[in-house]
Scaffold this motif. Sequence first.
Motif, PDB file in Angstrom:
ATOM      1  N   GLY A 191      42.354  20.679  -3.760  1.00  0.00           N
ATOM      2  CA  GLY A 191      42.352  21.792  -2.834  1.00  0.00           C
ATOM      3  C   GLY A 191      42.602  21.383  -1.400  1.00  0.00           C
ATOM      4  N   GLY A 192      42.640  20.056  -1.157  1.00  0.00           N
ATOM      5  CA  GLY A 192      42.909  19.552   0.178  1.00  0.00           C
ATOM      6  C   GLY A 192      44.086  18.597   0.179  1.00  0.00           C
ATOM      7  N   ASP A 193      43.861  17.422  -0.423  1.00  0.00           N
ATOM      8  CA  ASP A 193      44.930  16.421  -0.517  1.00  0.00           C
ATOM      9  C   ASP A 193      45.899  16.736  -1.651  1.00  0.00           C
ATOM     10  OD1 ASP A 193      43.626  14.821   1.506  1.00  0.00           O
ATOM     11  OD2 ASP A 193      42.215  14.189  -0.048  1.00  0.00           O
ATOM     12  N   VAL A 194      45.390  17.370  -2.685  1.00  0.00           N
ATOM     13  CA  VAL A 194      46.186  17.610  -3.886  1.00  0.00           C
ATOM     14  C   VAL A 194      45.729  18.929  -4.509  1.00  0.00           C
ATOM     15  CG1 VAL A 194      44.625  16.363  -5.442  1.00  0.00           C
ATOM     16  CG2 VAL A 194      47.080  16.469  -5.967  1.00  0.00           C
ATOM     17  N   PHE A 195      46.643  19.574  -5.252  1.00  0.00           N
ATOM     18  CA  PHE A 195      46.340  20.864  -5.855  1.00  0.00           C
ATOM     19  C   PHE A 195      46.601  20.790  -7.354  1.00  0.00           C
ATOM     20  CE2 PHE A 195      47.348  21.558  -1.462  1.00  0.00           C
ATOM     21  CZ  PHE A 195      46.420  22.496  -1.034  1.00  0.00           C
ATOM     22  N   GLY A 196      45.653  21.284  -8.140  1.00  0.00           N
ATOM     23  CA  GLY A 196      45.806  21.265  -9.584  1.00  0.00           C
ATOM     24  C   GLY A 196      46.746  22.347 -10.080  1.00  0.00           C
ATOM     25  N   PHE A 197      47.534  22.000 -11.104  1.00  0.00           N
ATOM     26  CA  PHE A 197      48.427  22.967 -11.740  1.00  0.00           C
ATOM     27  C   PHE A 197      48.247  22.820 -13.249  1.00  0.00           C
ATOM     28  CE2 PHE A 197      52.472  24.379 -13.570  1.00  0.00           C
ATOM     29  CZ  PHE A 197      52.573  25.631 -12.985  1.00  0.00           C
ATOM     30  N   PRO A 198      47.424  23.686 -13.879  1.00  0.00           N
ATOM     31  CA  PRO A 198      47.113  23.519 -15.302  1.00  0.00           C
ATOM     32  C   PRO A 198      48.185  24.088 -16.216  1.00  0.00           C
ATOM     33  CG  PRO A 198      45.874  25.367 -14.395  1.00  0.00           C
ATOM     34  CD  PRO A 198      46.656  24.765 -13.249  1.00  0.00           C
ATOM     35  N   LEU A 199      48.552  23.325 -17.237  1.00  0.00           N
ATOM     36  CA  LEU A 199      49.448  23.808 -18.286  1.00  0.00           C
ATOM     37  C   LEU A 199      48.665  24.316 -19.487  1.00  0.00           C
ATOM     38  CD1 LEU A 199      52.339  21.162 -18.335  1.00  0.00           C
ATOM     39  CD2 LEU A 199      52.325  23.413 -17.254  1.00  0.00           C
ATOM     40  N   ASP A 200      47.446  23.784 -19.676  1.00  0.00           N
ATOM     41  CA  ASP A 200      46.609  24.271 -20.775  1.00  0.00           C
ATOM     42  C   ASP A 200      46.334  25.758 -20.582  1.00  0.00           C
ATOM     43  OD1 ASP A 200      46.301  21.905 -22.220  1.00  0.00           O
ATOM     44  OD2 ASP A 200      44.712  21.210 -20.901  1.00  0.00           O
ATOM     45  N   ASN A 201      46.331  26.478 -21.684  1.00  0.00           N
ATOM     46  CA  ASN A 201      45.926  27.891 -21.696  1.00  0.00           C
ATOM     47  C   ASN A 201      46.855  28.813 -20.914  1.00  0.00           C
ATOM     48  OD1 ASN A 201      43.719  27.129 -23.233  1.00  0.00           O
ATOM     49  ND2 ASN A 201      42.385  26.918 -21.464  1.00  0.00           N
ATOM     50  N   ARG A 202      48.063  28.371 -20.604  1.00  0.00           N
ATOM     51  CA  ARG A 202      49.013  29.276 -19.953  1.00  0.00           C
ATOM     52  C   ARG A 202      49.598  30.260 -20.969  1.00  0.00           C
ATOM     53  NH1 ARG A 202      50.126  27.852 -14.858  1.00  0.00           N
ATOM     54  NH2 ARG A 202      52.002  29.108 -14.716  1.00  0.00           N
ATOM     55  N   TYR A 203      49.698  29.810 -22.205  1.00  0.00           N
ATOM     56  CA  TYR A 203      50.285  30.662 -23.237  1.00  0.00           C
ATOM     57  C   TYR A 203      49.328  30.744 -24.431  1.00  0.00           C
ATOM     58  CZ  TYR A 203      54.321  30.030 -20.274  1.00  0.00           C
ATOM     59  OH  TYR A 203      55.156  30.011 -19.191  1.00  0.00           O
ATOM     60  N   VAL A 204      48.247  31.492 -24.236  1.00  0.00           N
ATOM     61  CA  VAL A 204      47.236  31.684 -25.267  1.00  0.00           C
ATOM     62  C   VAL A 204      47.407  33.092 -25.843  1.00  0.00           C
ATOM     63  CG1 VAL A 204      44.767  31.807 -25.768  1.00  0.00           C
ATOM     64  CG2 VAL A 204      45.641  30.075 -24.186  1.00  0.00           C
ATOM     65  N   PHE A 205      47.722  33.163 -27.100  1.00  0.00           N
ATOM     66  CA  PHE A 205      48.037  34.443 -27.731  1.00  0.00           C
ATOM     67  C   PHE A 205      46.881  35.424 -27.627  1.00  0.00           C
ATOM     68  CE2 PHE A 205      48.557  37.219 -31.496  1.00  0.00           C
ATOM     69  CZ  PHE A 205      49.816  37.723 -31.227  1.00  0.00           C
ATOM     70  N   GLU A 206      45.657  34.931 -27.757  1.00  0.00           N
ATOM     71  CA  GLU A 206      44.499  35.812 -27.724  1.00  0.00           C
ATOM     72  C   GLU A 206      44.296  36.459 -26.361  1.00  0.00           C
ATOM     73  OE1 GLU A 206      43.195  32.195 -30.220  1.00  0.00           O
ATOM     74  OE2 GLU A 206      44.797  32.759 -28.839  1.00  0.00           O
ATOM     75  N   ILE A 207      44.793  35.817 -25.307  1.00  0.00           N
ATOM     76  CA  ILE A 207      44.623  36.338 -23.950  1.00  0.00           C
ATOM     77  C   ILE A 207      45.815  37.195 -23.541  1.00  0.00           C
ATOM     78  CG2 ILE A 207      44.415  35.704 -21.511  1.00  0.00           C
ATOM     79  CD1 ILE A 207      42.895  33.215 -22.381  1.00  0.00           C
ATOM     80  N   ASN A 208      47.016  36.696 -23.828  1.00  0.00           N
ATOM     81  CA  ASN A 208      48.220  37.426 -23.402  1.00  0.00           C
ATOM     82  C   ASN A 208      49.273  37.330 -24.500  1.00  0.00           C
ATOM     83  OD1 ASN A 208      50.469  38.515 -22.058  1.00  0.00           O
ATOM     84  ND2 ASN A 208      49.703  37.795 -20.079  1.00  0.00           N
ATOM     85  N   LYS A 209      49.241  38.294 -25.383  1.00  0.00           N
ATOM     86  CA  LYS A 209      50.097  38.255 -26.568  1.00  0.00           C
ATOM     87  C   LYS A 209      51.583  38.275 -26.216  1.00  0.00           C
ATOM     88  CE  LYS A 209      46.729  40.535 -29.577  1.00  0.00           C
ATOM     89  NZ  LYS A 209      45.633  40.449 -28.602  1.00  0.00           N
ATOM     90  N   GLN A 210      51.988  39.193 -25.375  1.00  0.00           N
ATOM     91  CA  GLN A 210      53.411  39.372 -25.104  1.00  0.00           C
ATOM     92  C   GLN A 210      53.992  38.175 -24.352  1.00  0.00           C
ATOM     93  OE1 GLN A 210      55.168  42.002 -26.389  1.00  0.00           O
ATOM     94  NE2 GLN A 210      56.976  40.831 -25.728  1.00  0.00           N
ATOM     95  N   THR A 211      53.286  37.695 -23.339  1.00  0.00           N
ATOM     96  CA  THR A 211      53.768  36.542 -22.574  1.00  0.00           C
ATOM     97  C   THR A 211      53.907  35.309 -23.461  1.00  0.00           C
ATOM     98  OG1 THR A 211      52.749  37.382 -20.553  1.00  0.00           O
ATOM     99  CG2 THR A 211      53.298  35.042 -20.601  1.00  0.00           C
ATOM    100  N   THR A 212      52.917  35.105 -24.331  1.00  0.00           N
ATOM    101  CA  THR A 212      52.954  33.957 -25.243  1.00  0.00           C
ATOM    102  C   THR A 212      54.124  34.064 -26.212  1.00  0.00           C
ATOM    103  OG1 THR A 212      50.547  33.727 -25.097  1.00  0.00           O
ATOM    104  CG2 THR A 212      51.637  32.671 -26.966  1.00  0.00           C
ATOM    105  N   ARG A 213      54.303  35.248 -26.782  1.00  0.00           N
ATOM    106  CA  ARG A 213      55.413  35.445 -27.707  1.00  0.00           C
ATOM    107  C   ARG A 213      56.760  35.232 -27.024  1.00  0.00           C
ATOM    108  NH1 ARG A 213      59.213  38.545 -28.200  1.00  0.00           N
ATOM    109  NH2 ARG A 213      60.214  39.178 -30.150  1.00  0.00           N
ATOM    110  N   ASP A 214      56.897  35.764 -25.814  1.00  0.00           N
ATOM    111  CA  ASP A 214      58.158  35.630 -25.087  1.00  0.00           C
ATOM    112  C   ASP A 214      58.463  34.175 -24.745  1.00  0.00           C
ATOM    113  OD1 ASP A 214      58.417  38.351 -25.223  1.00  0.00           O
ATOM    114  OD2 ASP A 214      57.838  38.727 -23.143  1.00  0.00           O
ATOM    115  N   PHE A 215      57.428  33.427 -24.403  1.00  0.00           N
ATOM    116  CA  PHE A 215      57.626  32.017 -24.066  1.00  0.00           C
ATOM    117  C   PHE A 215      58.149  31.247 -25.275  1.00  0.00           C
ATOM    118  CE2 PHE A 215      55.878  27.709 -24.369  1.00  0.00           C
ATOM    119  CZ  PHE A 215      56.507  27.111 -23.291  1.00  0.00           C
ATOM    120  N   PHE A 216      57.488  31.405 -26.423  1.00  0.00           N
ATOM    121  CA  PHE A 216      57.905  30.638 -27.603  1.00  0.00           C
ATOM    122  C   PHE A 216      59.224  31.164 -28.170  1.00  0.00           C
ATOM    123  CE2 PHE A 216      53.404  29.361 -27.517  1.00  0.00           C
ATOM    124  CZ  PHE A 216      53.590  27.990 -27.562  1.00  0.00           C
TER     125      PHE A 216
END
Length: 564
Positions: free
Chosen positions: A287-312
């Motif tokens: 948050g100061g020197d460096v900022f995190g960018f997570p790839l985990d859980n970006r495409y989780v079907f249970e959370i966002n079905k349409q986005t996950t389907r479109d990605f795959f």
Amino acid sequence: MFNVHDEGIKNTIEKLSNIIRAENIDNSNYVELYAGEEINKINNIKNQIIYGRRGTGKTHLLKALQETLVESFDKEAYLPIYIDLRKLLPLISDSENNPTYYAVIMFKYIIQEIIDSIIENISFICKLNEWEEKVFVGKIRTEVTELLKDLNYEFNGYSIKKIGDIQLSEEETKRLSGSLKLSLNPEGSLDAKKQSHKTVTSQETKYISFAEISNIVSKLPLKFHITRVFCLLDEWSEIPINVQPYLAELLKRGFITSKYTFKIAAITTRAKVGFKTENKYLGMEDGGDVFGFPLDNRYVFEINKQTTRDFFNELLYKHLSDISDEIKIEFRGDKLNRAKNNFINLYFANQALREILIASAGIPRDFINLFINAYDKFLLNNSGNKRIGVKDIRMATIDWYETDKKEEVDSNIYAKKLLEKIVNEIIIKKKKTHFLIPEKYSNEPHLQKLIDLRVVHLRKKGYSHKGVSGVSFNVYSVDYGCYTVLNIHQPKLDTDLISQIDIIDNFREIRRVALGDDFFNEFLLEVGEGFNCPFCNKPVNTNHLAYQKQGLCNNCFERLSNAS
């Protein structure tokens, strides 16, 4: 008419395994094959850590960013330098592996890689033709050599006093400070000499001047009219975790005030770039020197079905059409627009598509492997079905677990024991795949190991419900490829039981499916990492910092006489 039984489709899918790993993709194809919008979100001058488990596409993302920056170099003069840190790891025995020593060596190797890459690409950077290269490269080499002399001076000396109070012997320092070679054909500067020998330590001490090092490295981009150097550090988590904050501190001191940007790819559960001491923050502060960018859980079907389907859908189309000219010909014009929306449905029946998107857990590499295996099962069944079915997906997840995950799970005895308990409690007893764990257990080391091995998936953080007020939960799911291979009640669970399991795709149904204190206390006692406190009679977690640092019970905080 599109037919998944077609020989051309079979041949295309057989070749798909050749590009599962980013290392096997042709250098010019990373952007073309990349699915999603993540490139745009890291194409900036911020220092970022790209967090993700294995298979989430960290390497592919860095390579795609490198390709993007190269293509726009004439406009922005951003030079990307990709560094696989695995090839820089020094050969140091455990007895010599103090973190500052290790970090200084890695820091020097990274500087070496940056210099080598700039020199190797002089013609591209300076836009030299063959004649100009012959005339000007000698002059450029001379100028850079002067800078390297200054840089070598900062690494030389009889011993080096580093971040802490640790000194290196004269012989160790000589091996550490071997010359930073300048070559049009980059090569490792220390080779086998990365190993050290014990000698008497000289009394003379020299400090590394990071002000001088920063001044020197900042001149390199200016020499070549480079606006900014992007250092893309891959495989950060291969560095011992106790070394990582010290290396991050060195990078911060040496580069952070200069025209350098760092993009670091790291496994979520095996990364630590800083920690707070009594007087300061050592390393890079999030948050100061460096900022995190997570790839985990970006495409989780249970959370966002349409986005996950479109990605795959996009992922599958890009990879298969890159292999097959027939697919490119089949889907063009109006058909191409339809393919962008519905290509994945040509291969999967509706329920099968739902299950592979859940089973993949948002991990592209797992999805591709499951797709290849499921298609193979589909052909072997020879049922006359037009698309891959649920049974094919479930059998593919079993095979994928056996080939990719089982061996590592079996080699981690306590993690396997925890997985068996979770499967017994959640799968066998409650016929569910998703469950809750109080957030206070999120750093439990064996649970973290299961997440790292991709057999338990963290689905959502900070979940709460009215039934348990004041408690924050995390939502997890069990990788159902492992249901059939754990020795719980029988060697393999039959497919009838699999059909009974409720593979949910929303979180409303899991409010009563939770693993709490009793579950984890029992586990600690079973594996010998806990004992009953003589004061409160609750199990003491021997991994808890209160016990490890002060010998206190982590429940009642009374001091224990048998603490280590």
